[in-house]
Design an enzyme around this catalytic site. Sequence first.
Site, mmCIF file in Angstrom:
data_model
loop_
_atom_site.group_PDB
_atom_site.id
_atom_site.type_symbol
_atom_site.label_atom_id
_atom_site.label_comp_id
_atom_site.label_asym_id
_atom_site.label_seq_id
_atom_site.Cartn_x
_atom_site.Cartn_y
_atom_site.Cartn_z
ATOM 1 N N ARG A 52 36.101 50.335 5.578
ATOM 2 C CA ARG A 52 35.977 50.791 6.985
ATOM 3 C C ARG A 52 35.859 52.231 6.918
ATOM 4 O O ARG A 52 34.836 52.776 7.756
ATOM 5 C CB ARG A 52 37.283 50.133 7.963
ATOM 6 C CG ARG A 52 37.075 50.779 9.473
ATOM 7 C CD ARG A 52 38.580 50.136 10.102
ATOM 8 N NE ARG A 52 38.440 48.621 9.727
ATOM 9 C CZ ARG A 52 37.706 47.805 10.485
ATOM 10 N NH1 ARG A 52 37.135 48.026 11.460
ATOM 11 N NH2 ARG A 52 37.938 46.528 10.100
ATOM 12 N N THR A 53 36.851 52.890 6.544
ATOM 13 C CA THR A 53 36.855 54.335 6.642
ATOM 14 C C THR A 53 35.679 55.051 5.662
ATOM 15 O O THR A 53 34.657 55.685 6.363
ATOM 16 C CB THR A 53 37.900 55.031 5.776
ATOM 17 O OG1 THR A 53 39.075 54.537 6.580
ATOM 18 C CG2 THR A 53 38.123 56.398 6.124
ATOM 19 N N LYS A 81 40.255 57.403 -17.635
ATOM 20 C CA LYS A 81 40.084 57.865 -18.986
ATOM 21 C C LYS A 81 41.230 59.029 -19.219
ATOM 22 O O LYS A 81 41.085 59.803 -20.138
ATOM 23 C CB LYS A 81 38.534 58.586 -19.365
ATOM 24 C CG LYS A 81 37.642 57.541 -19.464
ATOM 25 C CD LYS A 81 36.230 58.017 -19.933
ATOM 26 C CE LYS A 81 35.086 57.141 -19.885
ATOM 27 N NZ LYS A 81 33.876 57.619 -19.962
ATOM 28 N N ARG A 102 39.833 59.566 -0.459
ATOM 29 C CA ARG A 102 40.829 58.636 -0.402
ATOM 30 C C ARG A 102 41.558 58.369 -1.698
ATOM 31 O O ARG A 102 40.882 58.167 -2.735
ATOM 32 C CB ARG A 102 40.414 57.104 0.165
ATOM 33 C CG ARG A 102 41.475 56.319 0.294
ATOM 34 C CD ARG A 102 41.874 56.202 1.812
ATOM 35 N NE ARG A 102 42.396 55.146 2.081
ATOM 36 C CZ ARG A 102 42.632 54.545 3.388
ATOM 37 N NH1 ARG A 102 41.958 55.080 4.316
ATOM 38 N NH2 ARG A 102 43.515 53.669 3.744
ATOM 39 N N HIS A 131 46.167 60.662 7.441
ATOM 40 C CA HIS A 131 44.818 59.921 7.690
ATOM 41 C C HIS A 131 44.140 60.784 8.823
ATOM 42 O O HIS A 131 44.036 60.329 9.899
ATOM 43 C CB HIS A 131 44.999 58.560 7.862
ATOM 44 C CG HIS A 131 43.597 57.598 7.936
ATOM 45 N ND1 HIS A 131 42.665 58.389 7.241
ATOM 46 C CD2 HIS A 131 43.159 56.511 8.080
ATOM 47 C CE1 HIS A 131 41.468 57.396 7.428
ATOM 48 N NE2 HIS A 131 42.030 56.520 8.010
#
Lengths: 304, 304, 304
Positions: A52-53, A81, A102, A131
């Site tokens: 969604r974001t 890695k 994110r 957020h």
Amino acid sequence: MLRHLIQPLDFTTEEFEILFGLADDILQNPKKYSEVCKGKLLASLFFEPSTRTRLSFESAMLRLGGSIVGFSDAKVSSTAKGESLTDTLRTVENYADIAAMRHPKEGAALLASKHMTTMPIINAGDGGHQHPTQTLTDLMTIRHYKNRFDNLTIGLCGDLMFGRTIHSLVRAMNRYENVKFIFISPNELKMPKQFLDEIDPENYIETTSLSDVIGDLDILYMSRVQKERFVSEEEYVRLKDFFILDNEKMRHAKDDMIVLHPLPRVNEISTEVDNDKRAVYFEQARYGMFVRMALIMFLLNLEV
Amino acid sequence: MLRHLIQPLDFTTEEFEILFGLADDILQNPKKYSEVCKGKLLASLFFEPSTRTRLSFESAMLRLGGSIVGFSDAKVSSTAKGESLTDTLRTVENYADIAAMRHPKEGAALLASKHMTTMPIINAGDGGHQHPTQTLTDLMTIRHYKNRFDNLTIGLCGDLMFGRTIHSLVRAMNRYENVKFIFISPNELKMPKQFLDEIDPENYIETTSLSDVIGDLDILYMSRVQKERFVSEEEYVRLKDFFILDNEKMRHAKDDMIVLHPLPRVNEISTEVDNDKRAVYFEQARYGMFVRMALIMFLLNLEV
Amino acid sequence: MLRHLIQPLDFTTEEFEILFGLADDILQNPKKYSEVCKGKLLASLFFEPSTRTRLSFESAMLRLGGSIVGFSDAKVSSTAKGESLTDTLRTVENYADIAAMRHPKEGAALLASKHMTTMPIINAGDGGHQHPTQTLTDLMTIRHYKNRFDNLTIGLCGDLMFGRTIHSLVRAMNRYENVKFIFISPNELKMPKQFLDEIDPENYIETTSLSDVIGDLDILYMSRVQKERFVSEEEYVRLKDFFILDNEKMRHAKDDMIVLHPLPRVNEISTEVDNDKRAVYFEQARYGMFVRMALIMFLLNLEV
């Protein structure tokens, strides 16, 4: 000067006004802005999935005429890695003009931003922490329907203990005059004391009954009770259905009350409510895209 | 005639000059090239994940005004249904104008290229074998800082046995006049004989001490010691820290030596070195994007 | 009025003609259409992976000058958090202008389409059920090579029981005059009775021998025998090699017969056939992209 958006209150209320004013103009004149990011790249760096974001940010950039590079999942990134987050971001800075990031770790966006010399970082969620663009989305929606941030009574319902979007929204709204908060939750999921301490005691009450207070609200902010917060399945089931919004409860609400929800919704709002004109949670997603468009322009110092 | 880039030495030194000259012009005049690939599609075919390489290719194409289709992971591809690589590529040829392809199997890019009639293939890495655009990136960086490929002393440090980018760079540099190689590695990870045999014995030495030779170098190329190459965790830990570059070692290096690294870096370069102006490994990633822009234009026969 | 494409026969034969005529014009004059979707967003919503179909849709949109947002895998979507499909689509409707949606559940696209107010939904495959753009692709290819849909004899070979693309193609072709069907399959994988019942008994025959009938065909439609349909590995191996097309069988076919296949192919067509000019299955993928371009324009009511 290079600016980032790491925490919801990184911007002053004056900057909020510039941002929401711009978002509003984009909403009304999308064509005017459709090429303002031409030739610009947004790095969409999702170290954990959040469709969604991510789609909101990517749509925002594309509707400004820009382009996207990135990944939607940690497994696909170089950190697998053993690379440090800082190194990954310093590399991406060579490719992209701005990044939405994110990350499951708290503070990741802040850490990354400290090493940037040209690329603004937008925190698209860091762990259970912050957020900020969800907060911008919530505020933009309130501003659209109420045309003000002061003199409002806002009910916040559901998981007030773990709901980071609620914590941020409360802090942001508490910056305005005469905002009353009504916190509606089971006792197990009450608003943490640290947030209550920031509010004038005359400006909030706590309750366990949505029905008792719904008639007083200008805004009802519903939230999801996240399964992953609970120790047992039984505890989750017992609590999640506690405060379900349905048409019966809506009968007692004001005609111009609006219902917000950060989505995804599970069953805390009955689908029968979707057809009520006061239910604006899907429109909310739309305002989220427009405020992200404004944010990208703001951080890139772009004007039309 | 349809050209591909499968191996680092597919291009002559004359073609290298055209390519690097073009990359340099793009770097200095990006606006001039910002629409040269308008309407063109790059297929970004990553049968195994490699975020860094993928983002570089995709950024390159987008900064030329082109678009991207593709996948970043083998699991998502049709080969999971038993389709041959050739069939997948022949299908993609219907959609895209050029492809960058990463595949875990050696020779995959070469095989695919043989069946193409219109779509140039760029090998973005095939197994432990070839990774030609990393070589282009390394050369472009050397050219930027040294303005020449001849009369240079280059130290290569770390895993010289398995490091494919090092093998390719050595072969490419060995085409120029009076290039001296200093191979710095533990005895277990020495440069393979087949590569040494191609070099005039007067033009290289082997050593196990970075400190002893760092003062002689114009270029120091550091490399990651890949965990997956070792039979045991203990062996990995013992060897990986052998040749760590830090500020103390850098004190003995020339003022205009440059430090390169293909990245990701784990701990073979101490982060304290990042602030040294001779450490150009993050800038290197940037030159990689510009040389990929030039390569796409070259293979599509595009000019401004 | 908002139109969707959910089932292959949602469009009338007259609408098919408009669509194929437009696709043909795009194919011949791609430049004319290269900016017709500028500023438009396609949501590419693949709740299960299907690289081939996804790349075709995304290439189509990009070649019209539009942009893409989306996901290629269910795990990355919000439905993982318990969100309903309808909620996901209502959110996406805020971002995108049109959606191509693949979903493992039958009826998913239809359900989603019922809740849309502005965004056309294209069913890019729902479970074992419908895959209408594959049917459009098949028809577009037939029209390109045969210049008609009537007076044709079409052989359908392989898995006729589970092959959804075959069921849809048969229904679509059965709308035209004097189309003869020859169904070629092992007894275990015969065309289901419900589909046979829709065809005039004079217009079809069933056989287990490809060799016996290949000389009568204008079109041979080959299909993959999907491993996942069988209860045992032995049963799969026994049946899949039954009806392999090779050069020996092709010797008996008409000079202007065309061989179609929805791809991916495993081994039901020997690779030696690929060089036969009658083998047009790779070109077919190309016509699929053009018909999807026409479809996007059609559903968005766009003209040049």
